[in-house]
Design a protein around this motif. Structure first.
Motif: not given
Length: 241
Positions: A75, A78-79, A228-231
């Motif tokens: 994640p 992603d961020r 994006e970058g979420a769990w």
């Protein structure tokens, strides 16, 4: 830019991305395997005389941190983008490994092993994401098949290299110093050769280049709806049948 220029620029950049990311992941093994190569010398050093149990604690600390880091760094890449995350991981791995060569107490080794484990975990999720931005779904099978040789070759070279450095210099500490130095050279190559996305160098996305739709995790969502970058994605892996 005409289509011929775009194709030529894409070809050059894709080779750069493949080579720099391949080298980076193979290079991670240089510092990852340093402790394994130095174990025997650590236990034989009369100034340290570490027991097998103590060496096992150091190993377990590294592996636990590496496992947890795999969930954190995907994640994060992603961020922030693979470039930032991998460069940070390479730098921290270099410093942690070099400092292990200066250490002499178990608590210090364990602390550095934990830091090192988290840093090492930046490699795989971030670099795979990087490759996915430059190679479309229809070609990833073949490309990634070749790319994944990095961990086999990296692991094959890393331990003998560290062991050779220990034998050459007659000191287990060089089993940490020299792999750190080698990885620093690879980090420089990565810094100058890598970019996160084709758009970063004025190219269209790889999906647009190949005329393919952008991939989404949920077929009911548009690409811009994907967080994006979420769990969320990790949670879905554990909760969906």
């Amino acid at each position: 830019m005409n289509s011929t220029s775009i194709q030529s620029k894409f070809r050059i950049w894709r080779w750069r991305i493949f080579t720099s990311t391949w080298l980076s992941y193979a290079g991670f093994y240089l510092t990852r395997k340093a402790f394994a190569a130095a174990k025997i010398s650590l236990s034989d050093d009369p100034d340290l005389a570490f027991s097998n149990a103590q060496l096992g604690v150091i190993d377990s600390s590294f592996l636990t941190a590496y496992m947890i880091g795999q969930f954190m760094n995907g994640p994060l890449a992603d961020r922030l983008g693979p470039r930032r995350v991998v460069l940070a991981g390479l730098i921290v791995s270099i410093v942690a490994c070099a400092m292990m060569g200066l250490a002499s107490a178990i608590p210090v080794f364990v602390t550095l092993a934990i830091i090192h484990g988290v840093a090492q975990a930046t490699g795989w999720p971030s670099l795979v994401k990087n490759m996915s931005a430059w190679f479309s779904p229809r070609e990833r099978g073949q490309v990634m098949g070749w790319w994944c040789t990095n961990y086999a070759i990296g692991g094959l070279i890393a331990t003998p290299f560290a062991a050779l450095m220990i034998d050459t210099f007659g000191d287990w500490r060089f089993g940490f110093f020299m792999p750190s130095l080698a990885l620093a050279g690879i980090a420089l190559i990565f810094f100058f050769a890598q970019k996160d996305h084709p758009e970063d160098v004025g190219l269209p996305s790889v999906e647009s280049f190949h005329g393919e739709p952008e991939a989404v995790l949920d077929p009911t969502e548009a690409p811009e709806d994907e967080p994006e970058g979420a769990w969320r994605t990790i949670a879905e892996v554990f909760t969906k049948n």
